[in-house]
Design an enzyme around this catalytic site. Structure first.
Site, PDB file in Angstrom:
ATOM      1  N   GLY A   7       0.863  -1.185   0.000  1.00 25.06           N
ATOM      2  CA  GLY A   7       0.000   0.000   0.000  1.00 25.06           C
ATOM      3  C   GLY A   7       0.896   1.231   0.000  1.00 25.06           C
ATOM      4  CB  ALA A   8       4.476   1.432  -0.948  1.00 24.16           C
ATOM      5  N   GLY A  11      -1.614   7.580   0.780  1.00 28.12           N
ATOM      6  CA  GLY A  11      -1.406   8.744   1.631  1.00 28.12           C
ATOM      7  C   GLY A  11      -0.488   8.451   2.802  1.00 28.12           C
ATOM      8  NE  ARG A  79     -12.711   7.096  10.477  1.00 28.39           N
ATOM      9  CZ  ARG A  79     -13.084   7.744  11.578  1.00 28.39           C
ATOM     10  NH1 ARG A  79     -14.373   7.938  11.841  1.00 28.39           N
ATOM     11  NH2 ARG A  79     -12.182   8.220  12.417  1.00 28.39           N
ATOM     12  CG  ASN A  92     -10.068  -1.118   4.051  1.00 28.66           C
ATOM     13  OD1 ASN A  92     -10.083  -0.928   2.832  1.00 28.66           O
ATOM     14  ND2 ASN A  92      -9.861  -0.145   4.911  1.00 28.66           N
ATOM     15  CB  ILE A 115      -1.351   0.682   9.068  1.00 29.01           C
ATOM     16  CG1 ILE A 115       0.024   0.726   9.752  1.00 29.01           C
ATOM     17  CG2 ILE A 115      -1.964   2.068   8.987  1.00 29.01           C
ATOM     18  CD1 ILE A 115       1.083   1.570   9.033  1.00 29.01           C
ATOM     19  CB  SER A 116      -5.498  -2.023   6.547  1.00 33.54           C
ATOM     20  OG  SER A 116      -4.336  -2.134   5.772  1.00 33.54           O
ATOM     21  CG  ASP A 148      -5.121   5.119  18.976  1.00 33.18           C
ATOM     22  OD1 ASP A 148      -5.726   5.972  18.305  1.00 33.18           O
ATOM     23  OD2 ASP A 148      -5.224   3.898  18.769  1.00 33.18           O
ATOM     24  NE  ARG A 151      -5.031  11.187  16.129  1.00 34.69           N
ATOM     25  CZ  ARG A 151      -5.546  10.282  15.298  1.00 34.69           C
ATOM     26  NH1 ARG A 151      -6.069   9.158  15.775  1.00 34.69           N
ATOM     27  NH2 ARG A 151      -5.564  10.508  14.002  1.00 34.69           N
ATOM     28  CG  HIS A 177      -6.906   2.334  15.841  1.00 39.55           C
ATOM     29  ND1 HIS A 177      -6.396   3.511  16.349  1.00 39.55           N
ATOM     30  CD2 HIS A 177      -7.168   2.584  14.537  1.00 39.55           C
ATOM     31  CE1 HIS A 177      -6.328   4.413  15.392  1.00 39.55           C
ATOM     32  NE2 HIS A 177      -6.795   3.880  14.275  1.00 39.55           N
TER      33      HIS A 177
HETATM   34  P1  NAD Z   1      -4.943   5.730   0.567  1.00 41.23           P
HETATM   35  O1  NAD Z   1      -6.170   5.449  -0.217  1.00 41.23           O
HETATM   36  O2  NAD Z   1      -4.293   7.054   0.395  1.00 41.23           O
HETATM   37  O3  NAD Z   1      -3.859   4.609   0.275  1.00 41.23           O
HETATM   38  C1  NAD Z   1      -4.145   3.262   0.302  1.00 41.23           C
HETATM   39  C2  NAD Z   1      -3.265   2.566  -0.712  1.00 41.23           C
HETATM   40  O4  NAD Z   1      -3.560   1.165  -0.667  1.00 41.23           O
HETATM   41  C3  NAD Z   1      -3.525   3.015  -2.165  1.00 41.23           C
HETATM   42  O5  NAD Z   1      -2.308   3.415  -2.767  1.00 41.23           O
HETATM   43  C4  NAD Z   1      -4.091   1.778  -2.833  1.00 41.23           C
HETATM   44  O6  NAD Z   1      -3.726   1.652  -4.200  1.00 41.23           O
HETATM   45  C5  NAD Z   1      -3.453   0.685  -1.997  1.00 41.23           C
HETATM   46  N1  NAD Z   1      -4.114  -0.613  -2.097  1.00 41.23           N
HETATM   47  C6  NAD Z   1      -5.433  -0.908  -2.178  1.00 41.23           C
HETATM   48  N2  NAD Z   1      -5.608  -2.230  -2.295  1.00 41.23           N
HETATM   49  C7  NAD Z   1      -4.381  -2.795  -2.265  1.00 41.23           C
HETATM   50  C8  NAD Z   1      -3.906  -4.129  -2.339  1.00 41.23           C
HETATM   51  N3  NAD Z   1      -4.740  -5.163  -2.452  1.00 41.23           N
HETATM   52  N4  NAD Z   1      -2.580  -4.330  -2.291  1.00 41.23           N
HETATM   53  C9  NAD Z   1      -1.713  -3.292  -2.187  1.00 41.23           C
HETATM   54  N5  NAD Z   1      -2.111  -2.004  -2.122  1.00 41.23           N
HETATM   55  C10 NAD Z   1      -3.422  -1.763  -2.156  1.00 41.23           C
HETATM   56  O7  NAD Z   1      -5.303   5.489   2.109  1.00 41.23           O
HETATM   57  P2  NAD Z   1      -4.447   5.925   3.404  1.00 41.23           P
HETATM   58  O8  NAD Z   1      -4.874   7.263   3.846  1.00 41.23           O
HETATM   59  O9  NAD Z   1      -3.021   5.671   3.128  1.00 41.23           O
HETATM   60  O10 NAD Z   1      -5.010   4.865   4.490  1.00 41.23           O
HETATM   61  C11 NAD Z   1      -4.785   3.501   4.350  1.00 41.23           C
HETATM   62  C12 NAD Z   1      -5.457   2.710   5.462  1.00 41.23           C
HETATM   63  O11 NAD Z   1      -4.868   3.015   6.731  1.00 41.23           O
HETATM   64  C13 NAD Z   1      -6.949   3.013   5.634  1.00 41.23           C
HETATM   65  O12 NAD Z   1      -7.647   1.820   5.870  1.00 41.23           O
HETATM   66  C14 NAD Z   1      -6.992   3.899   6.865  1.00 41.23           C
HETATM   67  O13 NAD Z   1      -8.230   3.844   7.527  1.00 41.23           O
HETATM   68  C15 NAD Z   1      -5.899   3.280   7.686  1.00 41.23           C
HETATM   69  N6  NAD Z   1      -5.359   4.114   8.758  1.00 41.23           N
HETATM   70  C16 NAD Z   1      -5.040   3.493   9.929  1.00 41.23           C
HETATM   71  C17 NAD Z   1      -4.491   4.211  10.971  1.00 41.23           C
HETATM   72  C18 NAD Z   1      -4.123   3.535  12.253  1.00 41.23           C
HETATM   73  O14 NAD Z   1      -3.904   4.219  13.257  1.00 41.23           O
HETATM   74  N7  NAD Z   1      -3.962   2.225  12.298  1.00 41.23           N
HETATM   75  C19 NAD Z   1      -4.292   5.594  10.838  1.00 41.23           C
HETATM   76  C20 NAD Z   1      -4.622   6.204   9.642  1.00 41.23           C
HETATM   77  C21 NAD Z   1      -5.173   5.451   8.601  1.00 41.23           C
HETATM   78  C1  LMR Z   2      -6.916   7.475  12.768  1.00 38.16           C
HETATM   79  O1  LMR Z   2      -7.041   7.194  13.960  1.00 38.16           O
HETATM   80  O2  LMR Z   2      -6.575   8.621  12.392  1.00 38.16           O
HETATM   81  C2  LMR Z   2      -7.122   6.411  11.730  1.00 38.16           C
HETATM   82  O3  LMR Z   2      -7.648   5.252  12.284  1.00 38.16           O
HETATM   83  C3  LMR Z   2      -7.893   6.883  10.545  1.00 38.16           C
HETATM   84  C4  LMR Z   2      -9.339   7.173  10.832  1.00 38.16           C
HETATM   85  O4  LMR Z   2     -10.188   6.652  10.107  1.00 38.16           O
HETATM   86  O5  LMR Z   2      -9.636   7.941  11.736  1.00 38.16           O
END
Ligand code: NAD
Ligand code: LMR
Length: 327
Positions: A7-8, A11, A79, A92, A115-116, A148, A151, A177
């Protein structure tokens, strides 16, 4: 050490890849995404740090994962305002299951950092998927809850006018989370007294900090840069542990069965199967959960833990059912 990020191009994925490119413990950085990872890798490869950086896409996941010591997964949709993390499950859950299946095939020995979202369900999906492949090592599967903690440290420092870089000794975060499953825990009773006037507000901000960012980004996603910082901090603990350093006190969301101290936590908390707690790391793996934090909770924190456990049960069950039932 080889680190793979799945997922490199996203964002989180891009700034996290940049931070990993700067870490001298990384010798090989492998970037995978369904789109654009070779471009991101080419860009990073011009940075004058010693690691080699390569990008892979589409059907090249085997090459991306083979030989990885650590696999970090920020793949999946984020989200938008009005959504809960659980609303991301529909998309997801399959993404995570597919990636973990590949990991079980091509890098079963790697430490897996998820992280997802929704983490409360994607970690059970990962565990059940690896279990069904006969590849599960419970201490290797970790849900990343570090944002978390970051923050909680930031907000605590702001309320009390303290140095932010010192606050990791003052507060930890346990539970899950999402919303009420997130439980900030103050590690110092003097601070508890000082924070009293702001305590409810502090807890709410830690539990719903993600929503603050989602709202401010107004449809353009959720936390990415602070998450990259948090993901890097956690991954760096794993790398330091892999390179022989004693690392402890780092919270992560884990499958309690099969980890030292896990069964005690389960019985103490009413049989919850997954929980984020500070852990001891050994060779990059969770060798033991640190129970001690549970014995010094205030009465308010104990109530928060009860709420957390109640809500976690359904999130965990949903992930398990999906992993066992879906193709
Ligand atoms: P994003 O849409 O900017 O990036 C996600 C990436 O995943 C994209 O580049 C997409 O092409 C790629 N992707 C999708 N399916 C894939 C697959 N099968 N294999 C490889 N890559 C794939 O989203 P983001 O803002 O980077 O957020 C990613 C995830 O992280 C979300 O689910 C978000 O809710 C989660 N997140 C978790 C935390 C946490 O604290 N754990 C914090 C922030 C965001
Ligand atoms: C966060 O805590 O920022 C992440 O889990 C992304 C979200 O959906 O809030």
């Amino acid at each position: 050490m080889k680190v793979a990020i799945v997922g490199a191009s996203g964002g989180i994925g891009q700034p996290l890849s940049l931070l990993m490119k700067l870490d001298p413990l990384v010798t090989e950085l492998s970037l995978y995404d369904v789109r654009s990872a070779p471009g991101v890798a080419q860009d990073l490869s011009h940075i004058s740090t010693n690691s080699v950086c390569q990008g892979f896409e589409k059907e090249e996941i085997a090459k991306a994962l083979q030989g990885a010591h650590v696999v970090i997964v920020p793949a999946g949709v984020p989200r938008k305002p009005g959504m809960t993390r659980d609303d991301l499950f529909k998309i997801n859950a399959s993404i995570v299951k597919g990636i973990v299946t590949s990991m079980g095939q091509y890098a079963p020995q790697a430490r897996l950092l998820i992280i997802s979202n929704p983490v409360n369900s994607t970690v059970p999906i990962a565990v059940e998927t690896l279990k069904s492949m006969g590849k599960l090592q419970p201490g290797n599967v970790m849900g990343v809850t570090t944002l978390d903690c970051v923050r909680a440290e930031t907000f605590l420092a702001e309320y009390l006018g303290r140095d932010k870089s010192e606050c990791n000794k003052d507060v930890s975060v346990i539970g899950g989370h999402s919303g009420n499953t997130i439980v900030p825990v103050l590690l110092n009773s003097t601070l508890r007294e000082k924070l009293k006037p702001y305590y409810q507000e502090f807890v709410h901000r830690v539990q719903f900090g993600g929503d603050e960012v989602v709202k401010a980004k107004a449809g353009a996603g959720s936390a990415t840069l602070s998450m990259a910082f948090a993901g890097y901090r956690f991954a760096n603990s794993i790398l330091r542990s892999l390179s022989g350093e004693k690392v402890s006190g780092v919270p992560t969301f884990v499958y309690l069965s099969g980890i030292n101290g896990g069964p005690e936590v389960k019985s103490k908390l009413g049989n919850v199967e997954y929980f984020s707690l500070p852990v001891f790391l050994s060779n990059g793996t969770v060798s033991k959960v640190d129970l001690s934090i549970l014995s010094s909770l205030s009465s308010q924190e104990k109530e928060l833990v009860k709420d957390s456990v109640r809500q976690l049960a359904s999130n965990i069950e949903k992930g398990k059912k999906f992993a066992l039932g879906a193709k």
